[in-house]
Scaffold this active site. Structure first.
Site, PDB file in Angstrom:
ATOM      1  N   ALA A  13      -0.696  -2.351   2.319  1.00  0.00           N
ATOM      2  CA  ALA A  13      -2.072  -2.373   1.786  1.00  0.00           C
ATOM      3  C   ALA A  13      -2.438  -0.968   1.303  1.00  0.00           C
ATOM      4  O   ALA A  13      -1.727  -0.001   1.562  1.00  0.00           O
ATOM      5  CB  ALA A  13      -3.049  -2.804   2.890  1.00  0.00           C
ATOM      6  N   ASP A  61       6.225  -1.186  14.205  1.00  0.00           N
ATOM      7  CA  ASP A  61       4.930  -0.611  14.559  1.00  0.00           C
ATOM      8  C   ASP A  61       5.136   0.881  14.845  1.00  0.00           C
ATOM      9  O   ASP A  61       5.918   1.231  15.738  1.00  0.00           O
ATOM     10  CB  ASP A  61       4.404  -1.336  15.809  1.00  0.00           C
ATOM     11  CG  ASP A  61       2.985  -0.955  16.155  1.00  0.00           C
ATOM     12  OD1 ASP A  61       2.605   0.223  15.962  1.00  0.00           O
ATOM     13  OD2 ASP A  61       2.252  -1.827  16.645  1.00  0.00           O
ATOM     14  N   TYR A 154     -11.879   9.382  15.625  1.00  0.00           N
ATOM     15  CA  TYR A 154     -11.173   9.295  14.331  1.00  0.00           C
ATOM     16  C   TYR A 154     -11.057  10.693  13.721  1.00  0.00           C
ATOM     17  O   TYR A 154      -9.976  11.103  13.276  1.00  0.00           O
ATOM     18  CB  TYR A 154     -11.887   8.337  13.361  1.00  0.00           C
ATOM     19  CG  TYR A 154     -11.170   8.268  12.023  1.00  0.00           C
ATOM     20  CD1 TYR A 154      -9.910   7.677  11.909  1.00  0.00           C
ATOM     21  CD2 TYR A 154     -11.735   8.825  10.873  1.00  0.00           C
ATOM     22  CE1 TYR A 154      -9.236   7.634  10.693  1.00  0.00           C
ATOM     23  CE2 TYR A 154     -11.067   8.781   9.640  1.00  0.00           C
ATOM     24  CZ  TYR A 154      -9.811   8.186   9.564  1.00  0.00           C
ATOM     25  OH  TYR A 154      -9.146   8.152   8.357  1.00  0.00           O
ATOM     26  N   PRO A 184      -8.253  12.579   1.642  1.00  0.00           N
ATOM     27  CA  PRO A 184      -9.226  11.889   0.786  1.00  0.00           C
ATOM     28  C   PRO A 184     -10.587  11.694   1.458  1.00  0.00           C
ATOM     29  O   PRO A 184     -10.680  11.584   2.678  1.00  0.00           O
ATOM     30  CB  PRO A 184      -8.577  10.515   0.542  1.00  0.00           C
ATOM     31  CG  PRO A 184      -7.202  10.581   1.123  1.00  0.00           C
ATOM     32  CD  PRO A 184      -7.229  11.646   2.154  1.00  0.00           C
ATOM     33  N   THR A 189     -10.214   0.448   0.336  1.00  0.00           N
ATOM     34  CA  THR A 189      -8.965  -0.242   0.703  1.00  0.00           C
ATOM     35  C   THR A 189      -9.350  -1.259   1.784  1.00  0.00           C
ATOM     36  O   THR A 189     -10.506  -1.659   1.844  1.00  0.00           O
ATOM     37  CB  THR A 189      -7.959   0.779   1.282  1.00  0.00           C
ATOM     38  OG1 THR A 189      -8.569   1.376   2.439  1.00  0.00           O
ATOM     39  CG2 THR A 189      -7.609   1.883   0.286  1.00  0.00           C
ATOM     40  N   GLU A 190      -8.411  -1.578   2.653  1.00  0.00           N
ATOM     41  CA  GLU A 190      -8.780  -2.432   3.800  1.00  0.00           C
ATOM     42  C   GLU A 190      -9.311  -1.584   4.964  1.00  0.00           C
ATOM     43  O   GLU A 190      -9.624  -2.099   6.037  1.00  0.00           O
ATOM     44  CB  GLU A 190      -7.559  -3.260   4.239  1.00  0.00           C
ATOM     45  CG  GLU A 190      -7.127  -4.254   3.176  1.00  0.00           C
ATOM     46  CD  GLU A 190      -5.881  -5.056   3.540  1.00  0.00           C
ATOM     47  OE1 GLU A 190      -5.416  -4.987   4.699  1.00  0.00           O
ATOM     48  OE2 GLU A 190      -5.362  -5.759   2.657  1.00  0.00           O
ATOM     49  N   PHE A 191      -9.400  -0.262   4.739  1.00  0.00           N
ATOM     50  CA  PHE A 191      -9.775   0.692   5.789  1.00  0.00           C
ATOM     51  C   PHE A 191     -11.066   0.308   6.533  1.00  0.00           C
ATOM     52  O   PHE A 191     -11.092   0.253   7.762  1.00  0.00           O
ATOM     53  CB  PHE A 191      -9.917   2.082   5.136  1.00  0.00           C
ATOM     54  CG  PHE A 191     -10.378   3.168   6.057  1.00  0.00           C
ATOM     55  CD1 PHE A 191      -9.482   3.863   6.854  1.00  0.00           C
ATOM     56  CD2 PHE A 191     -11.723   3.531   6.115  1.00  0.00           C
ATOM     57  CE1 PHE A 191      -9.910   4.881   7.693  1.00  0.00           C
ATOM     58  CE2 PHE A 191     -12.160   4.539   6.953  1.00  0.00           C
ATOM     59  CZ  PHE A 191     -11.257   5.225   7.740  1.00  0.00           C
TER      60      PHE A 191
HETATM   61  P1  NDP Z   1      -5.447   0.157   4.765  1.00  0.00           P
HETATM   62  O1  NDP Z   1      -6.022  -0.493   5.988  1.00  0.00           O
HETATM   63  O2  NDP Z   1      -5.656  -0.498   3.455  1.00  0.00           O
HETATM   64  O3  NDP Z   1      -3.872   0.371   4.986  1.00  0.00           O
HETATM   65  C1  NDP Z   1      -3.373   0.866   6.195  1.00  0.00           C
HETATM   66  C2  NDP Z   1      -1.863   0.708   6.237  1.00  0.00           C
HETATM   67  O4  NDP Z   1      -1.396   1.279   7.476  1.00  0.00           O
HETATM   68  C3  NDP Z   1      -1.423  -0.744   6.213  1.00  0.00           C
HETATM   69  O5  NDP Z   1      -0.295  -0.877   5.391  1.00  0.00           O
HETATM   70  C4  NDP Z   1      -1.036  -1.029   7.661  1.00  0.00           C
HETATM   71  O6  NDP Z   1       0.027  -1.969   7.713  1.00  0.00           O
HETATM   72  C5  NDP Z   1      -0.534   0.351   8.118  1.00  0.00           C
HETATM   73  N1  NDP Z   1      -0.602   0.475   9.573  1.00  0.00           N
HETATM   74  C6  NDP Z   1      -1.716   0.540  10.344  1.00  0.00           C
HETATM   75  N2  NDP Z   1      -1.360   0.586  11.639  1.00  0.00           N
HETATM   76  C7  NDP Z   1       0.002   0.547  11.677  1.00  0.00           C
HETATM   77  C8  NDP Z   1       0.955   0.538  12.723  1.00  0.00           C
HETATM   78  N3  NDP Z   1       0.585   0.600  14.017  1.00  0.00           N
HETATM   79  N4  NDP Z   1       2.275   0.494  12.409  1.00  0.00           N
HETATM   80  C9  NDP Z   1       2.650   0.437  11.115  1.00  0.00           C
HETATM   81  N5  NDP Z   1       1.803   0.443  10.079  1.00  0.00           N
HETATM   82  C10 NDP Z   1       0.493   0.476  10.363  1.00  0.00           C
HETATM   83  O7  NDP Z   1      -6.049   1.630   4.778  1.00  0.00           O
HETATM   84  P2  NDP Z   1      -5.840   2.902   3.801  1.00  0.00           P
HETATM   85  O8  NDP Z   1      -4.839   2.639   2.780  1.00  0.00           O
HETATM   86  O9  NDP Z   1      -7.174   3.347   3.411  1.00  0.00           O
HETATM   87  O10 NDP Z   1      -5.303   3.960   4.881  1.00  0.00           O
HETATM   88  C11 NDP Z   1      -4.105   4.693   4.717  1.00  0.00           C
HETATM   89  C12 NDP Z   1      -4.302   6.081   5.325  1.00  0.00           C
HETATM   90  O11 NDP Z   1      -5.330   6.757   4.600  1.00  0.00           O
HETATM   91  C13 NDP Z   1      -4.745   6.086   6.781  1.00  0.00           C
HETATM   92  O12 NDP Z   1      -4.040   7.097   7.459  1.00  0.00           O
HETATM   93  C14 NDP Z   1      -6.235   6.423   6.695  1.00  0.00           C
HETATM   94  O13 NDP Z   1      -6.697   7.048   7.860  1.00  0.00           O
HETATM   95  C15 NDP Z   1      -6.224   7.365   5.505  1.00  0.00           C
HETATM   96  N6  NDP Z   1      -7.489   7.579   4.830  1.00  0.00           N
HETATM   97  C16 NDP Z   1      -8.188   6.528   4.301  1.00  0.00           C
HETATM   98  C17 NDP Z   1      -9.389   6.761   3.656  1.00  0.00           C
HETATM   99  C18 NDP Z   1     -10.226   5.653   3.126  1.00  0.00           C
HETATM  100  O14 NDP Z   1     -11.424   5.877   2.860  1.00  0.00           O
HETATM  101  N7  NDP Z   1      -9.689   4.472   2.902  1.00  0.00           N
HETATM  102  C19 NDP Z   1      -9.893   8.113   3.464  1.00  0.00           C
HETATM  103  C20 NDP Z   1      -9.095   9.140   4.071  1.00  0.00           C
HETATM  104  C21 NDP Z   1      -7.929   8.869   4.699  1.00  0.00           C
HETATM  105  P3  NDP Z   1       0.125  -3.185   8.756  1.00  0.00           P
HETATM  106  O15 NDP Z   1      -1.273  -3.559   9.144  1.00  0.00           O
HETATM  107  O16 NDP Z   1       0.859  -4.251   8.004  1.00  0.00           O
HETATM  108  O17 NDP Z   1       0.918  -2.635   9.894  1.00  0.00           O
HETATM  109  C1  8X3 Z   2     -11.625   8.023   5.882  1.00  0.00           C
HETATM  110  C2  8X3 Z   2     -12.760   8.826   5.355  1.00  0.00           C
HETATM  111  O1  8X3 Z   2     -14.981   9.814   6.052  1.00  0.00           O
HETATM  112  O2  8X3 Z   2     -14.785   7.375   5.863  1.00  0.00           O
HETATM  113  O3  8X3 Z   2     -10.726   8.859   6.510  1.00  0.00           O
HETATM  114  O4  8X3 Z   2     -13.838   8.547   7.734  1.00  0.00           O
HETATM  115  S1  8X3 Z   2     -14.137   8.628   6.333  1.00  0.00           S
END
Ligand code: NDP
Ligand code: 8X3
Length: 253
Positions: A13, A61, A154, A184, A189-191
């Site tokens: 994702a 995982d 976090y 970022p 995303t799915e975040f």
């Molecule tokens: P998504 O939820 O869209 O994607 C997260 C990905 O991480 C998925 O592919 C998920 O795969 C994988 N993941 C989570 N936990 C595990 C695990 N235990 N083992 C293996 N894989 C795992 O979120 P983002 O793409 O937004 O997040 C990616 C990174 O970016 C993260 O580190 C997040 O903290 C960071 N980030 C995001 C921001 C945002 O606003 N979206 C801003 C700043 C940083 P699966 O569930 O299939 O295991």
């Molecule tokens: C994700 C950005 O500020 O929403 O890391 O936590 S924030």
């Protein structure tokens, strides 16, 4: 198999998936990982048929050291010429005060964002050292540069990624391994759906009235840092939506 290789954690994702696609589009063979096997298999088929590259699916995982060690040690030799490790897998769980937060959520974030990242690095860095080259790109966050209300744990995990990136850069300096941190602001995303435990309405509100970053924006940044000349390393990048000045100041319509 002469293509370069990118190893991407969390490619099912968001940022990881978009980055995998951009590397594939540019002729890299890709190692994709995550816990959701169906998504990995489907994405692998798509990448192979669309970009005529090779894909290795590793379904595990990152929190489980045993799984990490077993999976990495079973990578076939021709997949070990890893040019880029994108330590991207991560999550936020909940948004609450330190006095009321959920300890299980905290452990999930610490285990994934910090321990998962160091387990991966501990197992891939020796392979890169043996190869004599490599680039580790860690996805941090604006939450690793600033702290916001209720973000306590976090933010702490992403501050740890900031410190780890600096430490890794020192330790790997003599091994020709670059280390970059990309931090970022809001990326849709799915975040937020994960952060709010599947509450899609609450997740949508995070981005209401503003244009957040797209996962493709971060993928472009990842690809750009990975393709600088050998004598250039990008240490650290903070990348924000134009309408987000810092972790807490946004301009909404
Ligand atoms: P998504 O939820 O869209 O994607 C997260 C990905 O991480 C998925 O592919 C998920 O795969 C994988 N993941 C989570 N936990 C595990 C695990 N235990 N083992 C293996 N894989 C795992 O979120 P983002 O793409 O937004 O997040 C990616 C990174 O970016 C993260 O580190 C997040 O903290 C960071 N980030 C995001 C921001 C945002 O606003 N979206 C801003 C700043 C940083 P699966 O569930 O299939 O295991
Ligand atoms: C994700 C950005 O500020 O929403 O890391 O936590 S924030």
């Amino acid at each position: 198999m002469d293509n370069k290789i990118a190893f991407i954690t969390g490619a099912t994702a968001g940022i990881g998936k978009a980055s995998a696609e951009l590397f594939a589009k540019n002729g890299y063979n890709i190692i994709i990982t995550g816990r959701r096997k169906e998504r990995l298999d489907e994405f692998s088929q798509y990448l192979k048929s669309t970009y005529a590259i090779d894909v290795l699916v590793l379904n595990f995982d990152v929190r489980n050291l045993n799984e990490v060690e077993t999976v990495i040690s079973s990578i076939p030799d021709h997949w070990k010429r890893i040019n880029v490790l994108l330590n991207n897998a991560g999550l936020a769980a909940g948004l609450n005060t330190i006095q009321e937060g959920n300890v299980n959520d905290w452990e999930r974030m610490i285990d994934t964002n910090i321990k998962g990242l160091i387990y991966m690095t501990r197992n891939i860095a020796p392979i890169m050292i043996n190869n004599g080259y490599g680039h580790i790109i860690n996805i941090g966050s604006i939450a690793g540069k600033e702290v916001y209300a209720n973000g306590n744990v976090y933010c702490a995990t992403k501050h740890a990624v900031d410190a780890l990136s600096k430490g890794m850069r020192i330790d790997l300096l003599s091994h020709n391994i670059k280390v970059t941190a990309i931090n970022p602001g809001m990326v849709e995303t799915e975040f937020s759906i994960v952060r709010f435990n599947g509450d899609e309405e609450r997740a949508k509100n995070v981005y209401k009235g503003l244009q957040p970053l797209l996962p493709e924006d971060i993928a472009e940044t990842v690809y750009w840092v990975a393709t600088r000349p050998p004598h250039v390393n990008i240490n650290d990048i903070v990348i924000m939506p134009t309408v987000q000045a810092n972790a807490t100041t946004t301009l909404r319509k």
